[in-house]
Design an enzyme around this catalytic site. Structure first.
Site, PDB file in Angstrom:
ATOM      1  N   ASP A  33       0.820  -1.227   0.000  1.00 19.61           N
ATOM      2  CA  ASP A  33       0.000   0.000   0.000  1.00 19.61           C
ATOM      3  C   ASP A  33       0.846   1.267   0.000  1.00 19.61           C
ATOM      4  OD1 ASP A  33       0.679  -0.431   2.693  1.00 19.61           O
ATOM      5  OD2 ASP A  33      -1.319   0.030   3.473  1.00 19.61           O
ATOM      6  N   SER A  64     -11.963   2.002  27.988  1.00 19.96           N
ATOM      7  CA  SER A  64     -11.770   0.720  27.303  1.00 19.96           C
ATOM      8  C   SER A  64     -11.988  -0.412  28.299  1.00 19.96           C
ATOM      9  CB  SER A  64     -10.347   0.638  26.748  1.00 19.96           C
ATOM     10  OG  SER A  64      -9.999  -0.715  26.561  1.00 19.96           O
ATOM     11  N   GLY A 119      -2.233  -6.134  18.483  1.00 21.30           N
ATOM     12  CA  GLY A 119      -0.905  -6.606  18.065  1.00 21.30           C
ATOM     13  C   GLY A 119      -0.944  -7.905  17.292  1.00 21.30           C
ATOM     14  N   SER A 120      -2.107  -8.267  16.764  1.00 18.09           N
ATOM     15  CA  SER A 120      -2.221  -9.559  16.073  1.00 18.09           C
ATOM     16  C   SER A 120      -2.136  -9.411  14.566  1.00 18.09           C
ATOM     17  CB  SER A 120      -3.555 -10.194  16.423  1.00 18.09           C
ATOM     18  OG  SER A 120      -4.587  -9.355  15.939  1.00 18.09           O
ATOM     19  N   LEU A 122      -4.361  -7.899  12.825  1.00 20.46           N
ATOM     20  CA  LEU A 122      -5.716  -7.851  12.259  1.00 20.46           C
ATOM     21  C   LEU A 122      -6.267  -6.423  12.289  1.00 20.46           C
ATOM     22  CD1 LEU A 122      -7.243 -11.135  13.797  1.00 20.46           C
ATOM     23  CD2 LEU A 122      -6.172 -10.813  11.561  1.00 20.46           C
ATOM     24  N   SER A 123      -5.396  -5.472  12.597  1.00 20.23           N
ATOM     25  CA  SER A 123      -5.726  -4.045  12.526  1.00 20.23           C
ATOM     26  C   SER A 123      -6.705  -3.553  13.577  1.00 20.23           C
ATOM     27  CB  SER A 123      -6.289  -3.692  11.146  1.00 20.23           C
ATOM     28  OG  SER A 123      -5.263  -3.614  10.252  1.00 20.23           O
ATOM     29  N   SER A 124      -6.442  -3.897  14.819  1.00 24.67           N
ATOM     30  CA  SER A 124      -7.325  -3.415  15.881  1.00 24.67           C
ATOM     31  C   SER A 124      -7.296  -1.888  15.961  1.00 24.67           C
ATOM     32  CB  SER A 124      -6.930  -4.022  17.229  1.00 24.67           C
ATOM     33  OG  SER A 124      -5.591  -3.719  17.518  1.00 24.67           O
ATOM     34  N   GLU A 157      -3.942   8.458  11.842  1.00 23.42           N
ATOM     35  CA  GLU A 157      -2.868   7.522  12.209  1.00 23.42           C
ATOM     36  C   GLU A 157      -1.501   8.087  11.789  1.00 23.42           C
ATOM     37  OE1 GLU A 157      -3.585   3.393  11.285  1.00 23.42           O
ATOM     38  OE2 GLU A 157      -2.082   2.807  12.766  1.00 23.42           O
ATOM     39  N   ASP A 169      -5.516  -0.701   5.650  1.00 27.50           N
ATOM     40  CA  ASP A 169      -6.320  -1.218   6.765  1.00 27.50           C
ATOM     41  C   ASP A 169      -7.619  -0.434   6.930  1.00 27.50           C
ATOM     42  OD1 ASP A 169      -4.106  -2.764   7.066  1.00 27.50           O
ATOM     43  OD2 ASP A 169      -3.314  -1.667   8.788  1.00 27.50           O
TER      44      ASP A 169
HETATM   45  C1  GLA Z   1       0.187  -2.782   8.326  1.00 23.62           C
HETATM   46  C2  GLA Z   1      -0.081  -1.359   7.820  1.00 23.62           C
HETATM   47  C3  GLA Z   1      -0.704  -1.397   6.422  1.00 23.62           C
HETATM   48  C4  GLA Z   1       0.128  -2.256   5.468  1.00 23.62           C
HETATM   49  C5  GLA Z   1       0.440  -3.621   6.095  1.00 23.62           C
HETATM   50  C6  GLA Z   1       1.398  -4.444   5.257  1.00 23.62           C
HETATM   51  O1  GLA Z   1      -1.008  -3.464   8.519  1.00 23.62           O
HETATM   52  O2  GLA Z   1      -0.936  -0.683   8.706  1.00 23.62           O
HETATM   53  O3  GLA Z   1      -0.858  -0.082   5.943  1.00 23.62           O
HETATM   54  O4  GLA Z   1       1.287  -1.595   5.080  1.00 23.62           O
HETATM   55  O5  GLA Z   1       0.997  -3.492   7.397  1.00 23.62           O
HETATM   56  O6  GLA Z   1       0.825  -4.797   4.034  1.00 23.62           O
END
Ligand code: GLA
Length: 384
Positions: A33, A64, A119-120, A122-124, A157, A169
């Site tokens: 990205d 939280s 931290g997994s 999965l984009s928390s 972010e 993400d």
């Molecule tokens: C993290 C970043 C994303 C992307 C991925 C790797 O999730 O937040 O923007 O760069 O790593 O593909």
């Protein structure tokens, strides 16, 4: 856990609205990205939820349930503060919205409860940013569309929280659609949906449970290495990003970039971007063999050339293959976190047991293997 009761305990009043936002996986196109190429993520059925009520004053107060802390701030006094920890992701959205000129006429009480593991990979954090922006848009009637919600979350972010991440993400979460993945052109922020109904096959998630490590500095290092590669190549090609080069150029690129490490990073980026196109072609044809080959090749490239996998991700991918996965690869930033595997749905229970046994024997850590649904983006759940 009764969230209404928890809300009452923290804020001494009742919630009036509730919302949720999903996690994401990326099927292929990793570390692409921020290099201007195409990625293929989708939103998955693991959620972060918020219960909300309006306040009469100008204070944003957020609690939280995962971390058990409350932070409060006047809207006009928001600035990044390390002490605010996770809550920078909440306050930052209000800061960015106000900076963009949106009117935020009153404060909110917000109770957050997340089932997305932190931290997994999965984009928390992206899910939290998108969720808060979605809530603000709904409550203050800001008329921001989902694409711009994603953009505002990324801006927050990057500029407020100080992370150099790309747009994948937030876009995957804000624009998620049931049983579809998002083919996202990151240089133009243009996208289309690709059907992801694979019949008897499905993607599953494998969580390494590697103890949380500091990923941000390693991530930023890769971003810088790619910038160095791009700077060298720009002297020879008329390009704005690495993904404008295709695999046929790799021999020439090898001659131009003397530094072995930088070359390997660039090689991953160019070859991975190419795999995204191949993957979409294979998806449209339901060519499982090709999909699997591409998943494996992607992991190999992230391991050998981009060097972002590590023992936990490599072992879980080996475990998945040994347990009968057609293909498997790490997903997200890497350095731990999660992998995905493509399996025959009917073998899930046996697959899960085999992965757990293999991985535990090698690393003495119990992984988690779970099935997922591909779901819609954020939504307003209840009015109380
Ligand atoms: C993290 C970043 C994303 C992307 C991925 C790797 O999730 O937040 O923007 O760069 O790593 O593909």
């Amino acid at each position: 856990m009764n969230l209404e009761q928890e809300f009452y305990n923290v804020f001494k009043s009742a919630p009036t609205l509730s919302y949720k936002a999903p996690a994401r996986i990326n099927l292929i196109g990793e570390h692409i990205d921020y290099n201007g190429g195409r990625v293929l993520p989708c939103a998955i059925s693991s959620y972060i939820r918020a219960f909300v009520s309006k306040r009469d004053d100008d204070i944003i107060s957020a609690h939280s349930l995962n971390i058990r802390t409350t932070h409060s701030i006047h809207l006009s006094q928001i600035q990044y503060d390390k002490e605010n920890d996770w809550c920078n992701y909440v306050f930052g959205i209000f800061y960015v919205l106000r900076q963009m000129g949106y009117s935020i006429p009153h404060g909110l009480n917000i109770l957050i409860n997340s089932e997305i593991p932190v931290g997994s990979g999965l984009s928390s954090s992206a899910a939290l940013l998108v969720l808060i922006c979605y809530i603000a848009n709904d409550i203050y009637d800001l008329k921001i569309n989902l694409k711009n919600i994603a953009k505002i979350a990324v801006k927050c972010e990057n500029e407020f929280c100080g992370l150099k991440c790309g747009i994948m993400d937030e876009a995957a979460i804000a624009l998620g659609l049931r049983n579809k993945c998002l083919l996202l052109d990151c240089s133009k922020f243009e996208y289309e949906y690709i059907d992801l109904d694979l019949g008897k096959y499905a993607f599953v998630v494998l969580k390494t449970n590697k103890p949380r490590a500091l990923v941000e500095s390693k991530y930023n290092k890769r971003v810088e290495e790619c910038e160095k590669g791009l700077a060298i190549l720009k002297e020879h090609y008329q390009i704005d990003n690495l993904c404008q080069l295709n695999v046929e150029e790799l021999d020439n690129v090898r001659k131009l970039i003397k530094d072995d490490i930088i070359y390997k990073r660039v090689k991953h980026v160019i070859s991975e971007n190419d795999r995204v196109y191949e993957f979409v072609r294979a998806l449209n044809k339901r060519d499982m063999h090709m999909l699997s080959t591409l998943l494996d090749a992607s992991h190999q490239s992230l391991k050998e050339d981009y060097e972002v996998t590590g023992i936990h991700l490599d072992t879980i991918v080996d475990a998945a293959k040994a347990a009968g996965a057609l293909g498997a690869r790490m997903t997200g930033a890497g350095f731990g976190g999660c992998a995905i595997a493509l399996i025959d749905r009917s073998t899930f229970i046996e697959f899960k047991e085999k992965v757990e046994e293999y991985y535990f024997q090698k690393l003495n850590i119990m992984p988690e293997v779970f099935s997922i649904d591909i779901v819609d983006g954020p939504s307003h759940e209840y009015d109380f």
